[in-house]
Write a protein that holds these residues in place. Structure first.
Motif, PDB file in Angstrom:
ATOM      1  N   PRO A 100       0.833  -1.209   0.000  1.00 15.90           N
ATOM      2  CA  PRO A 100       0.000   0.000   0.000  1.00 15.90           C
ATOM      3  C   PRO A 100       0.867   1.259   0.000  1.00 15.90           C
ATOM      4  CG  PRO A 100      -0.732  -1.551   1.682  1.00 15.90           C
ATOM      5  CD  PRO A 100       0.576  -2.059   1.183  1.00 15.90           C
ATOM      6  N   ILE A 101       0.385   2.290  -0.668  1.00 12.28           N
ATOM      7  CA  ILE A 101       1.081   3.571  -0.734  1.00 12.28           C
ATOM      8  C   ILE A 101       0.224   4.618  -0.022  1.00 12.28           C
ATOM      9  CG2 ILE A 101       2.161   5.286  -2.228  1.00 12.28           C
ATOM     10  CD1 ILE A 101       3.348   2.531  -2.628  1.00 12.28           C
ATOM     11  N   ILE A 102       0.834   5.324   0.933  1.00 14.11           N
ATOM     12  CA  ILE A 102       0.134   6.337   1.722  1.00 14.11           C
ATOM     13  C   ILE A 102       0.641   7.721   1.322  1.00 14.11           C
ATOM     14  CG2 ILE A 102      -0.459   7.128   4.046  1.00 14.11           C
ATOM     15  CD1 ILE A 102      -1.402   4.263   3.477  1.00 14.11           C
ATOM     16  N   ALA A 103      -0.270   8.628   0.995  1.00 12.25           N
ATOM     17  CA  ALA A 103       0.099   9.997   0.626  1.00 12.25           C
ATOM     18  C   ALA A 103       0.448  10.806   1.862  1.00 12.25           C
ATOM     19  CB  ALA A 103      -1.059  10.666  -0.104  1.00 12.25           C
ATOM     20  N   ILE A 140      -2.619  12.577   7.178  1.00 14.12           N
ATOM     21  CA  ILE A 140      -3.036  13.963   7.389  1.00 14.12           C
ATOM     22  C   ILE A 140      -2.161  14.574   8.476  1.00 14.12           C
ATOM     23  CG2 ILE A 140      -4.943  15.431   8.159  1.00 14.12           C
ATOM     24  CD1 ILE A 140      -6.784  13.043   7.077  1.00 14.12           C
ATOM     25  N   LYS A 141      -1.568  15.733   8.177  1.00 15.69           N
ATOM     26  CA  LYS A 141      -0.782  16.466   9.167  1.00 15.69           C
ATOM     27  C   LYS A 141      -1.570  17.699   9.593  1.00 15.69           C
ATOM     28  CE  LYS A 141       3.027  13.875   8.763  1.00 15.69           C
ATOM     29  NZ  LYS A 141       4.188  14.315   7.983  1.00 15.69           N
ATOM     30  N   LEU A 142      -1.785  17.835  10.886  1.00 20.25           N
ATOM     31  CA  LEU A 142      -2.643  18.912  11.387  1.00 20.25           C
ATOM     32  C   LEU A 142      -2.116  20.287  11.007  1.00 20.25           C
ATOM     33  CD1 LEU A 142      -3.600  17.613  14.953  1.00 20.25           C
ATOM     34  CD2 LEU A 142      -4.647  17.104  12.742  1.00 20.25           C
ATOM     35  N   VAL A 143      -0.789  20.465  11.066  1.00 18.97           N
ATOM     36  CA  VAL A 143      -0.244  21.795  10.759  1.00 18.97           C
ATOM     37  C   VAL A 143      -0.448  22.153   9.291  1.00 18.97           C
ATOM     38  CG1 VAL A 143       1.452  21.942  12.617  1.00 18.97           C
ATOM     39  CG2 VAL A 143       2.064  20.774  10.496  1.00 18.97           C
ATOM     40  N   LYS A 144      -0.447  21.155   8.427  1.00 13.13           N
ATOM     41  CA  LYS A 144      -0.575  21.434   6.997  1.00 13.13           C
ATOM     42  C   LYS A 144      -2.017  21.769   6.603  1.00 13.13           C
ATOM     43  CE  LYS A 144       3.160  18.207   5.893  1.00 13.13           C
ATOM     44  NZ  LYS A 144       3.526  16.993   5.123  1.00 13.13           N
ATOM     45  N   CYS A 145      -2.976  21.090   7.226  1.00 10.35           N
ATOM     46  CA  CYS A 145      -4.378  21.292   6.834  1.00 10.35           C
ATOM     47  C   CYS A 145      -5.057  22.385   7.642  1.00 10.35           C
ATOM     48  CB  CYS A 145      -5.163  19.991   6.938  1.00 10.35           C
ATOM     49  SG  CYS A 145      -5.510  19.430   8.625  1.00 10.35           S
ATOM     50  N   ASP A 175      -7.241  18.005  -1.314  1.00  6.87           N
ATOM     51  CA  ASP A 175      -6.305  16.990  -1.801  1.00  6.87           C
ATOM     52  C   ASP A 175      -6.796  15.566  -1.587  1.00  6.87           C
ATOM     53  OD1 ASP A 175      -4.515  18.949  -2.608  1.00  6.87           O
ATOM     54  OD2 ASP A 175      -3.473  18.966  -0.673  1.00  6.87           O
ATOM     55  N   VAL A 176      -7.719  15.357  -0.658  1.00  6.72           N
ATOM     56  CA  VAL A 176      -8.169  13.994  -0.346  1.00  6.72           C
ATOM     57  C   VAL A 176      -8.757  13.333  -1.588  1.00  6.72           C
ATOM     58  CG1 VAL A 176      -9.712  12.569   1.040  1.00  6.72           C
ATOM     59  CG2 VAL A 176      -8.530  14.508   2.094  1.00  6.72           C
ATOM     60  N   ALA A 177      -9.642  14.046  -2.274  1.00  2.43           N
ATOM     61  CA  ALA A 177     -10.276  13.477  -3.476  1.00  2.43           C
ATOM     62  C   ALA A 177      -9.245  13.201  -4.562  1.00  2.43           C
ATOM     63  CB  ALA A 177     -11.356  14.423  -3.995  1.00  2.43           C
ATOM     64  N   LYS A 178      -8.207  14.056  -4.673  1.00  2.00           N
ATOM     65  CA  LYS A 178      -7.156  13.839  -5.672  1.00  2.00           C
ATOM     66  C   LYS A 178      -6.415  12.532  -5.424  1.00  2.00           C
ATOM     67  CE  LYS A 178      -5.956  18.754  -6.154  1.00  2.00           C
ATOM     68  NZ  LYS A 178      -4.841  19.702  -5.946  1.00  2.00           N
TER      69      LYS A 178
END
Length: 336
Positions: free
Chosen positions: A225-228, A250-255, A237-240
């Motif tokens: 499996p590959i994790i973004a 998911i990184k809290l600081v980024k989102c 970005d989730v849908a992409k």
């Protein structure tokens, strides 16, 4: 409601190296929102990859201090929407503010934050422990220093398979690999075959964030499996990532904090993507916020405070990968 901003340089136990950089200290900004006898805390660390520094975050927050301090009583969602309008160009500062507000809001409700969200914690995942890039001997010594059920191994060198082969001789733990955008398409596909033989669970962000054609090719042919990570920054970005990755980190600081992260997790689940939240090298302030999301996650990487020579706060504790919550409400954080 009073806004208090603090800056720290978090000293690390060891030099921490990934494919892009090495650090010995991690600058970090702590936000406190104080209301009467209650305080909520949030954190965001500096990050050169995202052109974010503690002084920039502090300046951006101070510009809207009066708006922040006048917003007590908003729901966390309304508060985030209001602050996003002013901080959409500084998601790291927005994250620290959103964490602090969620913490404060739950404390005033007399609940732990995960309880306020009606999450149950019986099936929480274990956190991994990160081994940064170093000599093989140094990486082995770091594993021996802290025996752990799951290791996240930073790669992106010309000796990656040799490194994992050697590390595998010293532990039966689950391995996760984070190449931090350091590989190409064929390299990723070929490495997935060899790494699967070595007990690797998944590969995180093996290629550059914008290589969407490459991601799709790897998605089709990788045996792991590959994790973004860098390819999944904000909600859009989730849908992409659907049909390009098997899961999202998911990184809290980024989102921009807990509030959008919860929405991203729900969207990922609806798309059939695995859900993960990762940390930066941060104190127990940020780590304790991540812990509130555990019931919604398949995987978690929240070892940041374990990498510090000295923590600046108490909150959740971690033992053999298991997260133990504070008895306090909110996120349970207390600054030392």
């Amino acid at each position: 409601m009073e806004l208090i901003i603090r800056a720290y340089d978090l000293k690390l136990k060891h030099t921490f190296t990934i494919s892009r950089e090495s650090i010995d200290f991690q600058p970090s900004l702590i936000v406190e929102l104080k209301s009467g006898d209650f305080s909520g805390f949030g954190e965001a660390t500096s990050n050169p990859y995202y052109n974010t520094t503690v002084p920039i975050m502090a300046e951006d927050l101070n510009k809207i201090r009066s708006i922040i301090e006048a917003s007590e009583g908003d729901t966390p969602e309304d508060f985030w929407n209001k602050m996003h309008f002013h901080l959409k160009d500084d998601m790291f500062a927005l994250c620290a503010l959103d964490m602090a507000y969620n913490d404060l809001y739950a404390r005033k409700k007399g609940k732990k934050l995960y309880e306020y969200w009606n999450y149950t914690t019986e099936n929480n995942p274990l956190t991994d422990y990160t081994i940064g890039i170093a000599s093989i001997d140094k990486m082995v010594s770091k594993m021996k220093e802290l025996p752990w059920p799951i290791y996240k191994i930073k790669l992106g060198t010309h000796e990656d398979i040799a490194i994992v082969t050697e590390l595998r001789k010293h532990t039966d733990a689950i391995f996760r690999i984070d190449a931090n955008c350091g590989w190409g398409v064929e390299e990723t596909i070929n490495n997935s075959i060899e790494l699967k033989k070595l007990g690797v669970e998944f590969l995180e962000q093996p290629m550059k964030a914008d290589n969407w054609e490459g991601h799709k090719e790897v998605f089709k042919h990788s045996v792991l499996p590959i994790i973004a990570d860098e390819s999944c920054i904000i909600e859009e970005d989730v849908a992409k990532c659907h049909n390009h990755f098997h899961g999202v980190n998911i990184k809290l600081v980024k989102c921009g904090g807990l509030t959008p992260a919860r929405r991203m997790i729900q969207e990922a689940k609806q798309l059939g993507l695995k859900t993960m939240v990762g940390c930066m090298t941060e104190s127990s302030v940020g780590i304790s916020a991540i812990a509130q999301l555990l019931p919604q996650l398949d995987y978690v990487d929240m070892d940041g405070a374990l990498l510090l020579a000295e923590d600046i706060a108490t909150g959740v504790t971690i033992k053999d990968g298991k997260i133990i919550y504070s008895e306090l409400n909110g996120t349970g954080v207390v600054l030392k």
